[in-house]
Design an enzyme around this catalytic site. Structure first.
Site, mmCIF file in Angstrom:
data_model
loop_
_atom_site.group_PDB
_atom_site.id
_atom_site.type_symbol
_atom_site.label_atom_id
_atom_site.label_comp_id
_atom_site.label_asym_id
_atom_site.label_seq_id
_atom_site.Cartn_x
_atom_site.Cartn_y
_atom_site.Cartn_z
ATOM 1 C CB SER A 158 2.196 0.439 5.547
ATOM 2 O OG SER A 158 3.200 -0.563 5.527
ATOM 3 C CG ASP A 308 9.318 -3.386 1.384
ATOM 4 O OD1 ASP A 308 8.928 -2.961 0.282
ATOM 5 O OD2 ASP A 308 8.840 -2.996 2.468
#
Length: 522
Positions: A158, A308
Site C-alpha cells: 500500500s 504486520d
C-alpha cells in the site's frame, strides 16, 4: 430513511470537498490525487453502499432466510465497491482496506474474503515514479547507483514497493521505494475517511469504526519513515538473536533515506504457500510452532511487537547446507511498544485462558477494559467459542462447527464488538490484528494452534512475570525465591510436554496399553 441517507451523503460530499479544497489551497496538490476526483470517488462509494443497505433490506422481515440471503448479496456488492475504491485511491485507502480484510472476528465473511486480495493486488508505481523518488532522495540516477535494477517489483504494498538490484560494489540488495504521492496524501486521506465515517454513523448509530481512523492517524507517520523501519529491524534482530531460525535483512544505512530503504536481499516462499512447503519439504507444524515462539517472545517477554505479519512479510526458506527452516521477517515499519502494566495484564490473562481459570479471565479482562463484555473479549482473543474457553482452549480441538458458530456470532454481536474495541487500550487493537493475521496463516496451512503452542506461550508468560517481580525487589532472598518458582514452573511445563510427546508416540501407546493390561490383571 433513504432520503435522509442521501441528504447526509450530500452533506458529507460538501464537507469533504470543502476540506479538500482548503488543504489544496494551503499546500499545492494535484487535484487528481485528492481534490474533486479523489474525494468524489470516496463520497460516491460511501453513498452508494449506504443507499444499498437502506433500500435492499427495508421491506424484508428480519430473521427470514430471504433477509439473510439478500443481506449477504448486499455485503458482497458493498465489499467489491470498497475494494475498487481502495485500488483506485491507493495509498492509505489500500492500507486501511488491508486492515479491514484481517478483521475476521468483526466483519462478515463477504468483506474479509473480498478485501484480503488487497494484500497481493496493491497497485504499482511506474518506473518513472520510482526513478523520481530515488533521484529526489539520493541525488543520483539509477544507472549511477546500480549495475542492474529490476523494473518489475518483487512485491508492491500500500505504501511502497520493493525491487531487486545489484549495487556498483556487487552487493545484491532489496530496495524499498515509497510511492511518490503517499506522504502528501496520507493526512488528507485520513481526514476524508473520518468525515465519511461520521456521516455513516449518523445513519447507522451502531456503526463504530472511528477507532480505525485513530489508529491510522497514529501509525501511518511511523510507517512512512523508512529510517524508523530500519531501526526497528535492527532492534528486533538483536532482541530475538537467540532464535537461530529467524533471519532479518541487514540494513545498508549509508544509502537509506526516509523514503528509500536499502536492505540485504533474501528470498523464500510466502508463509501461507502450502504448495511451496510441500515442494521444499518444510514441516508446517514446526513452522507454526516457531512463528508462535517468535511472537510469544515479542509480546510477553519484550513488549515490542511486529504488528504486520501478513504472508507477504513473512517468508520461509530451507537452508541448503543445514536443511533447517528459516523464517525471514520483513517490513518492520509497524511495531507496538507495550507498557509493562498492559503487557503483564495481557500475560496473566493468557495464563488464565490456558488454565481455564474463569475468575482470573474475568479479572484481567476487566483490567484491560473489557468490562462486562469479558466473555466476548475472551472469545475474540482465542477465536474460540465461550464453551471451549470454559473447558480449556488447549484441551478441546477446534471443529468446523465451532468455526461457523464464531462467524455467526461475530455478525450477531457486531454492536458489542464495536463497543469493546472502543473501550480497550489502543495497544490491544494492533495485537488483535496481529492475532488475526497469524491465525490466517494457520488457516492457509490447514493447521490450528496445538498444545505445544500454548506450552511455549506459557513459558514466555512465566519468564515475563518472574522478570518483572525480580525487578521490583532488592532482596536477594526474594529474588532467589522468584527464580526458584520460575524454574519449577518451567520444569513442570517441560515435564508435561514430554508426557504429551510420549503419549503421541508408539512407545507411549505401548506403555499405556501395558499399564491398562496390568490394571485389568490385578
Amino acid at each position: 430513511m433513504a432520503r435522509r441517507a442521501l441528504k447526509l451523503a450530500s452533506f458529507a460530499t460538501v464537507a469533504a470537498t470543502t476540506t479538500g479544497l482548503y488543504l489544496y489551497g494551503n499546500k499545492p496538490l494535484d487535484p487528481n490525487d485528492f481534490g474533486f476526483v479523489r474525494v468524489g470517488r470516496a463520497v460516491a462509494t460511501t453513498a452508494v453502499i449506504t443507499y444499498d443497505y437502506l433500500t435492499s433490506l427495508r421491506s424484508i422481515p428480519r430473521g427470514t432466510e430471504e433477509y439473510d440471503y439478500v443481506k449477504s448479496q448486499v455485503h458482497v456488492r458493498s465489499a467489491e465497491r470498497l475494494r475498487d475504491l481502495c485500488c483506485a485511491n491507493r495509498g492509505t485507502f489500500i492500507k486501511v482496506g488491508q486492515h479491514l480484510g484481517a478483521l475476521d472476528y468483526l466483519l462478515p465473511e463477504e468483506y474479509t474474503r473480498t478485501l484480503k486480495v488487497l494484500h497481493s493486488q496493491a497497485p504499482q508505481s511506474s518506473m518513472q515514479e520510482i526513478e523520481q523518488v530515488i533521484r529526489e532522495d539520493l541525488g543520483k540516477e539509477i544507472k549511477e547507483l546500480f549495475i542492474s535494477f529490476e523494473d518489475t517489483p518483487l512485491g508492491a504494498a500500500s505504501l511502497a514497493q520493493v525491487h531487486k538490484a545489484v549495487l556498483q560494489d556487487g552487493r545484491t540488495v532489496a530496495v524499498k521505494v515509497q510511492h511518490p504521492k503517499v506522504q502528501a496524501q496520507s493526512t488528507k486521506d485520513i481526514l476524508l475517511m473520518e468525515v465519511l465515517l461520521l456521516a455513516v454513523k449518523q445513519i447507522f448509530p451502531d456503526f463504530e469504526f472511528l477507532w480505525l481512523v485513530e489508529e491510522a492517524k497514529k501509525n501511518l507517520p511511523l510507517e512512512l519513515d523508512f529510517l524508523n523501519e530500519g531501526k526497528n529491524a535492527e532492534k528486533v534482530a538483536e532482541m530475538l538473536k537467540r532464535f537461530n531460525f529467524l533471519k532479518v535483512p541487514k540494513i545498508y544505512w549509508e544509502l537509506s533515506t526516509r523514503r528509500v530503504l536499502f536492505m540485504e536481499f533474501m528470498e523464500g516462499g510466502q508463509v501461507n504457500d502450502k504448495a511451496y512447503m510441500e515442494r521444499n519439504g518444510i514441516n508446517v507444524n514446526e513452522l507454526s510452532r516457531n512463528l508462535g515462539k517468535l511472537y510469544s517472545e515479542m509480546i510477553f517477554v519484550n513488549g515490542f511487537v511486529h504488528c504486520d505479519p501478513h504472508p507477504g512479510n513473512v517468508l520461509v526458506r530451507k537452508c541448503p547446507t543445514t536443511c533447517k527452516t528459516h523464517i525471514i521477517l520483513l517490513d518492520h515499519g509497524l511495531y507496538q511498544t507495550l507498557t509493562d502494566s498492559f503487557r503483564l495484564d495481557y500475560c496473566r490473562l493468557w495464563q488464565a485462558l490456558i488454565k481455564a481459570d474463569m475468575k482470573r479471565v474475568q479479572k484481567y479482562s476487566r483490567r484491560l477494559g473489557a468490562g462486562d463484555l469479558y466473555p466476548l473479549f475472551a472469545c475474540m482473543l482465542t477465536a474460540r467459542s465461550w464453551e471451549s474457553v470454559n473447558r480449556g482452549i488447549d484441551q478441546v480441538p477446534v471443529s468446523a462447527k465451532e468455526d461457523m458458530e464464531i462467524r455467526t456470532n461475530a455478525a450477531a454481536y457486531l454492536p458489542q464488538i464495536n463497543k469493546l474495541l472502543n473501550n480497550v487500550p489502543r495497544q490491544m487493537l494492533l495485537l488483535l490484528k496481529t492475532n488475526d493475521l497469524l491465525r490466517g496463516i494457520e488457516s492457509a496451512l490447514q493447521i490450528r494452534a496445538s498444545a505445544s503452542s500454548f506450552l511455549n506461550m506459557s513459558r514466555c508468560c512465566i519468564r515475563a512475570d518472574s522478570a518483572y517481580q525480580r525487578s521490583k525487589t532488592d532482596s536477594l532472598y526474594r529474588k532467589a525465591q522468584i527464580s526458584l518458582s520460575e524454574a519449577l514452573g518451567l520444569w513442570q511445563i517441560n515435564l508435561y510436554e514430554l508426557f504429551l510427546r510420549l503419549k503421541g508416540s508408539h512407545l507411549g501407546n505401548w506403555v499405556i496399553a501395558f499399564l491398562s493390561w496390568m490394571h485389568r490383571c490385578s
